[in-house]
Design a protein around this motif. Structure first.
Motif, short mmCIF file in Angstrom:
data_model
loop_
_atom_site.label_atom_id
_atom_site.label_comp_id
_atom_site.label_asym_id
_atom_site.label_seq_id
_atom_site.Cartn_x
_atom_site.Cartn_y
_atom_site.Cartn_z
N VAL A 28 0.81 -1.22 0.00
CA VAL A 28 0.00 0.00 0.00
C VAL A 28 0.85 1.27 0.00
CG1 VAL A 28 -2.04 -1.08 1.02
CG2 VAL A 28 -0.31 -0.09 2.51
N LEU A 29 2.07 1.22 0.48
CA LEU A 29 2.96 2.39 0.48
C LEU A 29 3.71 2.55 -0.84
CD1 LEU A 29 4.46 2.11 4.08
CD2 LEU A 29 2.56 3.56 3.29
N GLY A 30 3.66 1.54 -1.68
CA GLY A 30 4.35 1.56 -2.97
C GLY A 30 5.25 0.36 -3.14
N SER A 31 5.64 0.11 -4.35
CA SER A 31 6.48 -1.04 -4.67
C SER A 31 7.81 -0.97 -3.93
CB SER A 31 6.73 -1.10 -6.17
OG SER A 31 7.50 -2.22 -6.50
N GLY A 32 8.14 -2.03 -3.20
CA GLY A 32 9.40 -2.10 -2.48
C GLY A 32 9.45 -1.28 -1.20
N LYS A 33 8.33 -0.69 -0.79
CA LYS A 33 8.32 0.15 0.40
C LYS A 33 7.76 -0.55 1.63
CE LYS A 33 8.28 4.47 -2.06
NZ LYS A 33 7.62 5.73 -2.32
N GLY A 34 7.53 -1.84 1.52
CA GLY A 34 7.03 -2.61 2.65
C GLY A 34 7.08 -4.10 2.36
N LYS A 35 6.90 -4.88 3.38
CA LYS A 35 6.95 -6.35 3.27
C LYS A 35 5.58 -6.91 2.91
CE LYS A 35 11.18 -6.54 5.07
NZ LYS A 35 12.32 -6.98 4.34
N HIS A 36 5.57 -8.18 2.52
CA HIS A 36 4.31 -8.88 2.28
C HIS A 36 3.51 -8.90 3.59
CE1 HIS A 36 5.25 -10.33 -1.71
NE2 HIS A 36 6.41 -10.84 -1.28
N LYS A 37 2.19 -8.83 3.49
CA LYS A 37 1.31 -8.91 4.65
C LYS A 37 0.55 -10.22 4.57
CE LYS A 37 -2.57 -6.78 6.98
NZ LYS A 37 -3.69 -5.84 6.87
N LEU A 38 0.54 -10.96 5.65
CA LEU A 38 -0.14 -12.25 5.69
C LEU A 38 -1.64 -12.09 5.50
CD1 LEU A 38 -0.10 -15.32 6.27
CD2 LEU A 38 -0.37 -14.74 8.69
N TYR A 39 -2.21 -12.82 4.54
CA TYR A 39 -3.66 -12.92 4.37
C TYR A 39 -4.13 -13.93 5.39
CZ TYR A 39 -8.12 -14.36 2.42
OH TYR A 39 -9.46 -14.68 2.26
N GLU A 40 -5.01 -13.53 6.28
CA GLU A 40 -5.41 -14.39 7.39
C GLU A 40 -6.66 -15.21 7.14
OE1 GLU A 40 -4.93 -12.67 11.29
OE2 GLU A 40 -3.54 -11.20 10.48
N GLY A 41 -7.23 -15.11 5.95
CA GLY A 41 -8.38 -15.92 5.58
C GLY A 41 -7.94 -17.30 5.11
N SER A 42 -8.90 -18.11 4.76
CA SER A 42 -8.60 -19.47 4.28
C SER A 42 -8.51 -19.48 2.76
CB SER A 42 -9.71 -20.42 4.73
OG SER A 42 -10.96 -20.00 4.21
N GLU A 43 -7.93 -20.57 2.22
CA GLU A 43 -7.90 -20.73 0.77
C GLU A 43 -9.32 -20.95 0.28
OE1 GLU A 43 -4.26 -22.69 -1.14
OE2 GLU A 43 -4.45 -23.72 0.78
N LYS A 44 -9.68 -20.31 -0.84
CA LYS A 44 -11.05 -20.36 -1.36
C LYS A 44 -11.02 -20.53 -2.87
CE LYS A 44 -12.24 -16.82 1.99
NZ LYS A 44 -12.65 -15.46 2.21
N PRO A 45 -12.13 -20.99 -3.44
CA PRO A 45 -12.20 -21.06 -4.91
C PRO A 45 -12.34 -19.67 -5.54
CG PRO A 45 -14.20 -21.95 -3.93
CD PRO A 45 -13.25 -21.64 -2.81
#
Length: 83
Positions: A28-45
């Protein structure tokens, strides 16, 4: 074994530490300006945007486009998957 995904770009990793250790090109801050954020939901179709309801079969497919109902304004943020 579970997969872990980035909420911003859909990058997949086999561990949380492996995912969150790297920079995210759709942060959200821009490319390369932060780390990946964990998606806390489950895998879905299908994954739906929490702002507008747009759906896609992958998180990366969903987050690739701008959201017209994003809180920052039209065209000022990407879709984010709902849990």
């Amino acid at each position: 074994m579970s997969n872990f995904y980035c909420e911003y770009c859909g990058t997949k990793s086999s561990s949380i530490s492996g995912l969150t250790a790297n920079s995210c090109h759709r942060h959200v801050l821009g490319s390369g300006k932060g780390k990946h954020k964990l998606y806390e939901g489950s895998e879905k179709p299908k994954y739906s945007c929490k702002f507008c309801g747009t759906a896609a079969s992958t998180i990366s497919g969903l987050t690739a486009n701008s959201c017209h109902r994003h809180p920052n304004g039209t065209g000022k943020g990407k879709h984010l998957p709902s849990l």
